[in-house]
Design a protein around this motif. Structure first.
Motif, PDB file in Angstrom:
ATOM      1  N   PRO A 123      -3.413 -13.390   1.866  1.00 43.49           N
ATOM      2  CA  PRO A 123      -3.187 -12.378   2.901  1.00 43.49           C
ATOM      3  C   PRO A 123      -1.796 -11.750   2.807  1.00 43.49           C
ATOM      4  CG  PRO A 123      -2.950 -14.563   3.827  1.00 43.49           C
ATOM      5  CD  PRO A 123      -3.381 -14.755   2.408  1.00 43.49           C
ATOM      6  N   HIS A 124      -1.637 -10.619   3.491  1.00 39.43           N
ATOM      7  CA  HIS A 124      -0.354  -9.907   3.589  1.00 39.43           C
ATOM      8  C   HIS A 124       0.183  -9.541   2.202  1.00 39.43           C
ATOM      9  CE1 HIS A 124      -0.054 -10.373   7.880  1.00 39.43           C
ATOM     10  NE2 HIS A 124      -0.146 -11.675   7.799  1.00 39.43           N
ATOM     11  N   HIS A 125      -0.635  -8.833   1.437  1.00 41.87           N
ATOM     12  CA  HIS A 125      -0.201  -8.358   0.129  1.00 41.87           C
ATOM     13  C   HIS A 125       0.802  -7.225   0.332  1.00 41.87           C
ATOM     14  CE1 HIS A 125      -2.150  -8.510  -4.141  1.00 41.87           C
ATOM     15  NE2 HIS A 125      -1.232  -9.430  -3.965  1.00 41.87           N
ATOM     16  N   VAL A 126       2.054  -7.435  -0.039  1.00 41.07           N
ATOM     17  CA  VAL A 126       3.103  -6.437   0.111  1.00 41.07           C
ATOM     18  C   VAL A 126       3.168  -5.580  -1.152  1.00 41.07           C
ATOM     19  CG1 VAL A 126       5.565  -6.058   0.499  1.00 41.07           C
ATOM     20  CG2 VAL A 126       4.398  -7.980   1.616  1.00 41.07           C
ATOM     21  N   VAL A 127       3.231  -4.264  -0.981  1.00 46.86           N
ATOM     22  CA  VAL A 127       3.287  -3.336  -2.113  1.00 46.86           C
ATOM     23  C   VAL A 127       4.623  -2.598  -2.079  1.00 46.86           C
ATOM     24  CG1 VAL A 127       2.213  -1.348  -3.238  1.00 46.86           C
ATOM     25  CG2 VAL A 127       0.789  -3.041  -2.057  1.00 46.86           C
ATOM     26  N   ARG A 128       5.322  -2.597  -3.214  1.00 45.53           N
ATOM     27  CA  ARG A 128       6.592  -1.880  -3.320  1.00 45.53           C
ATOM     28  C   ARG A 128       6.502  -0.839  -4.436  1.00 45.53           C
ATOM     29  NH1 ARG A 128       8.051  -7.231  -2.131  1.00 45.53           N
ATOM     30  NH2 ARG A 128       9.309  -7.406  -0.222  1.00 45.53           N
ATOM     31  N   LEU A 129       6.851   0.379  -4.096  1.00 46.86           N
ATOM     32  CA  LEU A 129       6.966   1.442  -5.085  1.00 46.86           C
ATOM     33  C   LEU A 129       8.393   1.429  -5.608  1.00 46.86           C
ATOM     34  CD1 LEU A 129       5.825   4.019  -6.499  1.00 46.86           C
ATOM     35  CD2 LEU A 129       6.658   5.309  -4.522  1.00 46.86           C
ATOM     36  N   VAL A 130       8.559   1.223  -6.903  1.00 45.07           N
ATOM     37  CA  VAL A 130       9.890   1.152  -7.500  1.00 45.07           C
ATOM     38  C   VAL A 130      10.024   2.202  -8.590  1.00 45.07           C
ATOM     39  CG1 VAL A 130      10.091  -1.318  -6.994  1.00 45.07           C
ATOM     40  CG2 VAL A 130       9.194  -0.586  -9.208  1.00 45.07           C
ATOM     41  N   ASN A 131      11.263   2.629  -8.854  1.00 46.32           N
ATOM     42  CA  ASN A 131      11.477   3.610  -9.916  1.00 46.32           C
ATOM     43  C   ASN A 131      11.797   2.901 -11.229  1.00 46.32           C
ATOM     44  OD1 ASN A 131      14.133   2.777  -9.703  1.00 46.32           O
ATOM     45  ND2 ASN A 131      14.887   4.711  -8.855  1.00 46.32           N
TER      46      ASN A 131
END
Length: 568
Positions: free
Chosen positions: A72-80
């Protein structure tokens, strides 16, 4: 030739077909699933499971079996390209009773969906059956399938006779081609390679969307120690290069210290698609899942959009099969699902554009993202997943809140007789949106999810009052015929009083205590004291409690509900 009779024949044993079959089976109807393969697909595809899908799996009675294969609580980060975080997607609300996002292992989940059919004596899954013909006879359908031997050669045919057929066999759907409907959209030529490894060498549980101009990538932590990478292939890189270990090691070298030491458990290439069928129904034949729409993988919505299809179609098919509704109810399936599928395709396509920006456009994107992160309101737009369009049904099994007109529901609620009862927070109608699911108390249970109390069918619920107060004997007869559960939401402090008082009501009333104030907060900012909830937990109507008869009649008409003596 062998003939099998069933209520619904489902073509394709992917997650959508299996979920649909379970939802039909759990409601007591016959279902047959035909699958051309000899076994379920054993490599992972989808990796993201939404709270809406969890709610559906609970309805199907399979969440406990599936839950061990999720995180649960899959965190998604957009990175450059430099690894700087541009946006974080970490929604912490649980308005539908479960964490908003989960990672999961699809083959293991699919296996539980298939095993779930074994609970029902009139459900069957037939592998090695490739559908080759289909006929709609007006009052039933016949589906002809070739029985395939272990080598994939035809070894006879089987004809299945059913009331309805649903094609869930993926993007190359035989059913969709038979229907002759368009499959509109585009398929970008960009290819991607997927690499799954065991014993995750990174170890972080998050998802990283790498908007790197040099080579966009995705890195995903999954259950059971699996790590997935997806890398974009450049135009001058032939697909065959992914078979070269040296090439894979070069792709992974920026992400792990020793690529050669990894144990690869899955490797394949794919191309993103954004396509939508022009109609999801032709007579007694329907489309669901990838057969109806294809979308890029960026936001993990392909799997979930298909489950939404199954959820929507299942209750409508079973209502018609059980004589509760007329066949015209099934027309609302395309009306309700097609628009949201298109919205999801559009937002996924936009996400892909952001991911694949070149150096110059990427610098502009990074600067823009930095500015947005300085404004809490805009930052929360990404953090709380607000950019994801939630399903809102403005046509179909809904009734407009201001006019109680069946079949349509405007999102705004600013005019009409009820305008004096609205405030600035209450001018958006909840009709067509999914209802919340907090934990509640009843005389029989404490701290249970609301769906466990309301059950899997229709609900008429009021805040703080007796839901039978304004219902006539004819209204109550309709309630009994369609097994509409009457519910009174109460502050927990008043539950005991209501339970005693409502024993004298002309129909059984379930009193639900609201211990945390979630239900009160919901009604506080909406101009209604009564809601009618559909079997899929979407709000079909919302009104003042005195309008209960009109709202009930409007929903009955929008859903083509049958009256006593009618034949569906």
């Amino acid at each position: 030739m062998t003939t099998y009779d069933t209520d619904v024949v489902v073509v394709g044993a992917g997650p959508v077909g299996l979920t649909l079959a379970n939802l039909i089976g759990v409601r007591g109807h016959r279902v047959t699933v035909l699958e051309a393969r000899h076994e379920l697909i054993d490599y992972p595809r989808g990796v993201g499971l939404d709270d809406e899908s969890v709610r559906t799996l609970c309805t199907a009675g399979l969440w406990q079996q599936v839950q061990p294969y999720t995180v649960p609580h899959h965190v998604v980060r957009l990175v450059n390209g430099a690894g700087r975080v541009l946006a974080t997607n970490d929604p912490r609300t649980q308005e539908f009773g479960h964490p908003r996002k989960h990672g999961f292992i699809q083959p293991l989940v699919d296996r539980e969906l298939a095993a779930g059919l074994g609970r029902f004596p009139d459900a069957c899954l037939r592998f090695g059956h490739r559908v080759v013909d289909l006929h709609d006879h007006g009052d039933h359908v016949t589906v002809t399938a070739e029985r395939l031997d272990a080598g994939g050669e035809a070894a006879g045919t089987v004809t299945v006779t059913a009331r309805y057929a649903v094609g869930c066999e993926g993007g190359s759907s035989f059913t969709r081609k038979w229907m002759g409907v368009g499959f509109e959209g585009r398929s970008p030529s960009t290819r991607w390679v997927v690499i799954d490894v065991e014993n995750d060498p990174v170890g972080t549980p998050s998802v990283y969307l790498g908007a790197d101009p040099r080579r966009p990538y995705v890195s995903i932590g999954l259950p059971q120690g699996v790590r997935r990478w997806e890398f974009m292939l450049h135009d001058d890189e032939p697909t065959e290069r992914v078979e070269d270990p040296a090439f894979l090691h070069a792709l992974l070298a920026r992400h792990v210290p020793d690529p050669a030491a990894l144990t690869v458990i899955n490797r394949r290439t794919f191309t993103h698609h954004g396509r939508l069928a022009s109609d999801f129904r032709k007579g007694r034949v329907f489309l669901a899942g990838d057969a109806a729409h294809l979308m890029p993988v960026w936001l993990g919505q392909g799997w979930n959009s298909g489950i939404r299809d199954a959820t929507n179609l299942a209750w409508k098919l079973t209502a018609v099969l059980g004589g509760d509704a007329g066949d015209t109810l099934l027309d609302t399936y395309t009306q309700e699902r097609r628009k949201h599928a298109l919205d999801m395709i559009d937002v996924n396509m936009a996400a892909g554009t952001v991911m694949k920006m070149g150096r110059f456009a990427g610098r502009l994107r990074d600067a823009f993202a930095a500015a947005l992160n300085l404004v809490p309101k805009w930052k929360s737009y990404f953090t709380e997943l607000r950019f994801k369009p939630m399903p809102r049904y403005d046509t179909g099994v809904v009734a407009d809140q201001a006019t109680l007109t069946p079949g349509r529901a405007r999102p705004g609620f600013k005019h009409g007789r009820l305008a004096p009862f609205t405030d600035s927070a209450g001018r958006l109608s909840p009709v067509g949106l999914q209802f919340i699911q907090p934990r509640v108390n009843t005389a029989a249970a404490t701290g249970v999810l609301l769906d466990e109390v309301t059950g899997p069918w229709w609900t008429l619920a009021t805040w703080g009052t007796d839901p039978t107060a304004f219902l006539s004997p004819a209204d109550l007869a309709l309630v009994r015929r369609h097994r509409i559960r009457l519910v009174s939401f109460m502050p927990e402090t008043q539950r005991a009083w209501a339970e005693k008082r409502y024993t004298a009501s002309p129909a059984p009333v379930t009193v639900v205590g609201d211990p945390d104030g979630a239900l009160k907060n919901w009604f506080d900012v909406r101009a209604c004291g009564l809601v009618i909830l559909r079997p899929d937990r979407f709000v079909a109507a919302a009104c003042l409690t005195q309008q209960a008869p009109r709202a009930l009649a409007a929903v009955a008409r929008a859903a083509s509900l049958t009256a006593e003596g009618d034949r569906a």
